[in-house]
Design a protein around this motif. Structure first.
Motif, PDB file in Angstrom:
ATOM      1  N   ARG A  15       2.231   1.809  -3.410  1.00 59.84           N
ATOM      2  CA  ARG A  15       1.185   2.370  -4.275  1.00 59.84           C
ATOM      3  C   ARG A  15       1.088   3.877  -4.075  1.00 59.84           C
ATOM      4  NH1 ARG A  15      -3.815   4.331  -4.190  1.00 59.84           N
ATOM      5  NH2 ARG A  15      -3.976   4.146  -1.946  1.00 59.84           N
ATOM      6  N   GLN A  16       1.114   4.319  -2.822  1.00 57.03           N
ATOM      7  CA  GLN A  16       1.020   5.748  -2.523  1.00 57.03           C
ATOM      8  C   GLN A  16       2.196   6.525  -3.112  1.00 57.03           C
ATOM      9  OE1 GLN A  16       0.321   6.534   1.681  1.00 57.03           O
ATOM     10  NE2 GLN A  16      -0.925   4.691   1.823  1.00 57.03           N
TER      11      GLN A  16
ATOM     12  N   GLU B  65       0.825  -1.210   0.000  1.00 61.38           N
ATOM     13  CA  GLU B  65       0.000   0.000   0.000  1.00 61.38           C
ATOM     14  C   GLU B  65       0.859   1.260   0.000  1.00 61.38           C
ATOM     15  OE1 GLU B  65      -2.840   2.959   0.106  1.00 61.38           O
ATOM     16  OE2 GLU B  65      -2.944   0.913  -0.646  1.00 61.38           O
TER      17      GLU B  65
ATOM     18  N   TYR C   7       3.879  -0.819  -8.402  1.00 63.32           N
ATOM     19  CA  TYR C   7       2.446  -0.615  -8.176  1.00 63.32           C
ATOM     20  C   TYR C   7       1.624  -1.559  -9.049  1.00 63.32           C
ATOM     21  CZ  TYR C   7      -2.059   1.832  -8.623  1.00 63.32           C
ATOM     22  OH  TYR C   7      -3.397   2.163  -8.682  1.00 63.32           O
TER      23      TYR C   7
ATOM     24  N   ASN D  59       1.798  -5.093  -7.809  1.00 65.91           N
ATOM     25  CA  ASN D  59       1.391  -5.290  -6.420  1.00 65.91           C
ATOM     26  C   ASN D  59       2.566  -5.742  -5.547  1.00 65.91           C
ATOM     27  OD1 ASN D  59      -0.855  -4.942  -4.756  1.00 65.91           O
ATOM     28  ND2 ASN D  59      -1.191  -7.144  -4.627  1.00 65.91           N
TER      29      ASN D  59
END
Length: 167
Positions: free
Chosen positions: A99-100, A96, A156, A159
């Protein structure tokens, strides 16, 4: 001796194996096969310059930068606080957090980053390496910024988590 910032994209299973036994990480990145890893990049000595352009902070004040871009220099999570990967322990961003970072980097254009370049300020703040008055310094940073941006985009899309370390 120079300091090089490295980034390694890993899936959750691989991350967990490093967390269980950090020697697996060092064995992997310091093996002869390392040159064949397509999920490992370095941004040479551009790391603090890029970080400064993104956040306005240096390595000495990295903790004053705001996430998620602050995590590009030192991830918010430790692999093994006692392991030395060259210049301290490896850190990481989870899936996560990765991703940010990727989304934040996608919002920053080369033009915007170029406008933030100020050689005099970077020299005054002792941003590593001491090359900012060179006519090619900005191009050097922009080249590695593009590589870093593409790297995080790939992480990203796949994953993945990202492991960071200086050596």
């Amino acid at each position: 001796m120079s300091m090089i910032q490295n980034f390694l994209r890993v899936n959750l299973e691989t991350l967990n194996s490093f967390l269980a036994d950090s020697s697996v990480l060092s064995d992997m990145v310091y093996s002869k096969e390392t040159i064949h890893l397509d999920n490992l990049i370095d941004i040479d000595k551009a790391w603090e310059g890029i970080f400064f352009l993104l956040t306005g902070e240096s390595i000495g004040t990295y903790d004053q930068a705001s996430p998620p871009l602050s995590w590009i220099l030192v991830g918010p999570n430790d692999i093994d606080r006692n392991q030395d990967m060259g210049y301290g322990p490896a850190t990481y961003t989870n899936i996560e957090q990765t991703r940010q970072i990727s989304l934040a980097l996608q919002d920053i254009s080369m033009e915007e980053l170029s406008q933030r370049f100020d050689a005099a300020t970077m020299l005054e703040k002792d941003i590593y390496p001491d090359i900012w008055d060179d006519e090619n310094a900005l191009d050097y940073l922009l080249q590695y910024f593009e590589d870093l941006k593409a790297f995080y985009q790939m992480a990203y899309m796949q994953n993945e988590a990202v492991i960071l370390f200086l050596n």
